[in-house]
Design a protein around this motif. Structure first.
Motif, PDB file in Angstrom:
ATOM      1  N   ILE A  10       0.846  -1.204   0.000  1.00 40.04           N
ATOM      2  CA  ILE A  10       0.000   0.000   0.000  1.00 40.04           C
ATOM      3  C   ILE A  10       0.877   1.249   0.000  1.00 40.04           C
ATOM      4  CG2 ILE A  10      -1.620   1.350   1.408  1.00 40.04           C
ATOM      5  CD1 ILE A  10      -2.807  -1.412   2.285  1.00 40.04           C
ATOM      6  N   TYR A  11       1.891   1.259   0.867  1.00 37.35           N
ATOM      7  CA  TYR A  11       2.800   2.395   0.961  1.00 37.35           C
ATOM      8  C   TYR A  11       3.492   2.660  -0.384  1.00 37.35           C
ATOM      9  CZ  TYR A  11       6.838   5.152   2.532  1.00 37.35           C
ATOM     10  OH  TYR A  11       7.791   6.131   2.683  1.00 37.35           O
ATOM     11  N   LEU A  12       4.031   1.610  -0.985  1.00 39.36           N
ATOM     12  CA  LEU A  12       4.733   1.756  -2.255  1.00 39.36           C
ATOM     13  C   LEU A  12       3.804   2.204  -3.376  1.00 39.36           C
ATOM     14  CD1 LEU A  12       7.072  -1.377  -2.191  1.00 39.36           C
ATOM     15  CD2 LEU A  12       7.737   1.025  -1.942  1.00 39.36           C
ATOM     16  N   THR A  13       2.628   1.602  -3.440  1.00 40.37           N
ATOM     17  CA  THR A  13       1.665   1.950  -4.490  1.00 40.37           C
ATOM     18  C   THR A  13       1.259   3.412  -4.399  1.00 40.37           C
ATOM     19  OG1 THR A  13       0.834  -0.316  -4.531  1.00 40.37           O
ATOM     20  CG2 THR A  13      -0.584   1.385  -5.486  1.00 40.37           C
ATOM     21  N   LEU A  14       0.904   3.866  -3.201  1.00 41.72           N
ATOM     22  CA  LEU A  14       0.478   5.257  -3.033  1.00 41.72           C
ATOM     23  C   LEU A  14       1.634   6.229  -3.253  1.00 41.72           C
ATOM     24  CD1 LEU A  14      -1.948   4.861   0.009  1.00 41.72           C
ATOM     25  CD2 LEU A  14      -2.556   5.337  -2.370  1.00 41.72           C
ATOM     26  N   SER A  15       2.808   5.898  -2.736  1.00 40.99           N
ATOM     27  CA  SER A  15       3.966   6.791  -2.912  1.00 40.99           C
ATOM     28  C   SER A  15       4.369   6.919  -4.377  1.00 40.99           C
ATOM     29  CB  SER A  15       5.164   6.283  -2.097  1.00 40.99           C
ATOM     30  OG  SER A  15       4.919   6.427  -0.730  1.00 40.99           O
ATOM     31  N   LEU A  16       4.396   5.806  -5.088  1.00 44.62           N
ATOM     32  CA  LEU A  16       4.763   5.858  -6.508  1.00 44.62           C
ATOM     33  C   LEU A  16       3.691   6.559  -7.336  1.00 44.62           C
ATOM     34  CD1 LEU A  16       6.400   2.336  -6.914  1.00 44.62           C
ATOM     35  CD2 LEU A  16       7.542   4.564  -6.720  1.00 44.62           C
ATOM     36  N   SER A  17       2.431   6.379  -6.980  1.00 43.93           N
ATOM     37  CA  SER A  17       1.347   7.088  -7.675  1.00 43.93           C
ATOM     38  C   SER A  17       1.459   8.590  -7.449  1.00 43.93           C
ATOM     39  CB  SER A  17      -0.014   6.583  -7.195  1.00 43.93           C
ATOM     40  OG  SER A  17      -0.174   5.222  -7.492  1.00 43.93           O
ATOM     41  N   LEU A  18       1.734   8.983  -6.202  1.00 42.67           N
ATOM     42  CA  LEU A  18       1.911  10.407  -5.899  1.00 42.67           C
ATOM     43  C   LEU A  18       3.102  10.988  -6.658  1.00 42.67           C
ATOM     44  CD1 LEU A  18       1.148  10.321  -2.088  1.00 42.67           C
ATOM     45  CD2 LEU A  18      -0.067  11.711  -3.781  1.00 42.67           C
ATOM     46  N   THR A  33      -2.957  11.275  -0.663  1.00 47.19           N
ATOM     47  CA  THR A  33      -2.198  11.617   0.548  1.00 47.19           C
ATOM     48  C   THR A  33      -2.951  11.223   1.813  1.00 47.19           C
ATOM     49  OG1 THR A  33      -3.015  13.900   0.479  1.00 47.19           O
ATOM     50  CG2 THR A  33      -0.832  13.488  -0.472  1.00 47.19           C
ATOM     51  N   CYS A  34      -4.263  11.379   1.798  1.00 49.57           N
ATOM     52  CA  CYS A  34      -5.044  11.023   2.997  1.00 49.57           C
ATOM     53  C   CYS A  34      -5.034   9.517   3.264  1.00 49.57           C
ATOM     54  CB  CYS A  34      -6.462  11.570   2.897  1.00 49.57           C
ATOM     55  SG  CYS A  34      -6.514  13.373   3.002  1.00 49.57           S
ATOM     56  N   PRO A  35      -5.278   8.664   2.262  1.00 52.49           N
ATOM     57  CA  PRO A  35      -5.165   7.224   2.539  1.00 52.49           C
ATOM     58  C   PRO A  35      -3.747   6.805   2.948  1.00 52.49           C
ATOM     59  CG  PRO A  35      -6.344   7.565   0.488  1.00 52.49           C
ATOM     60  CD  PRO A  35      -5.826   8.907   0.928  1.00 52.49           C
ATOM     61  N   LEU A  36      -2.739   7.499   2.405  1.00 52.40           N
ATOM     62  CA  LEU A  36      -1.368   7.195   2.808  1.00 52.40           C
ATOM     63  C   LEU A  36      -1.169   7.506   4.289  1.00 52.40           C
ATOM     64  CD1 LEU A  36       1.430   6.233   1.804  1.00 52.40           C
ATOM     65  CD2 LEU A  36       1.969   8.627   1.337  1.00 52.40           C
TER      66      LEU A  36
END
Length: 161
Positions: A10-18, A33-36
């Motif tokens: 989850i962390y990697l997916t959201l960070s790379l998407s951002l 950013t909020c779900p992260l």
């Protein structure tokens, strides 16, 4: 251990998407950013409850620190010097990595950004002020990934293999 890998995904997916969105559009949307941020707090609650307080204070300190810079610069210069998405992204990184790692995250992301600017200057041969805003999110994400090696205990897992 399996639950930790789900949260790392989850962390990697959201960070790379951002990172991708910030590089393309210059935005760090609240929808990511909020779900992260909440994912970081939930990970601590479920996997590392002894560090939950540090995660909560990390989110608070990350948000407050960059919000102070955002509003201070905006008040003095009458324009943005830092996007508000960066404020929320640092809060999310604080939730994942704890308040103790915030100075390291900010320093490392700043060093990475300055290195990038210097490399672009060397490559183009032009040393002039940046006229367009520099997306800071990718550098924050890179710093978070580097810090994540220790935060997620991956160094211990790697050594056991």
């Amino acid at each position: 251990m399996t639950l930790t890998f789900v949260f790392i995904f989850i962390y990697l997916t959201l960070s790379l998407s951002l990172t991708a969105i910030d590089m393309r559009k210059g935005l760090l949307p609240d929808a990511l950013t909020c779900p992260l941020l909440w994912g970081g707090l939930l990970w601590h609650l479920l996997c590392q409850p002894q560090k939950l307080a540090a995660a909560v204070w990390g989110a608070i300190a990350g948000y407050a620190g960059f919000a102070l810079i955002y509003w201070g610069y905006r008040t003095l210069r009458r324009r943005e010097g830092l996007g508000y998405g960066d404020v929320k992204f640092l809060a999310a990184l604080g939730a994942w990595h704890g308040w103790q790692n915030l100075p390291w995250l900010i320093s490392l992301s700043s060093i990475l950004a300055c290195t990038f600017i210097a490399a672009c200057g060397l490559r183009s041969g032009k040393w002039q002020a940046i006229k367009n805003p520099l997306p800071f999110g990718p550098f924050m994400a890179a710093a978070g990934l580097i810090a994540g090696w220790q935060t997620f205990g991956l160094s211990a897992i790697y050594l056991q293999l």
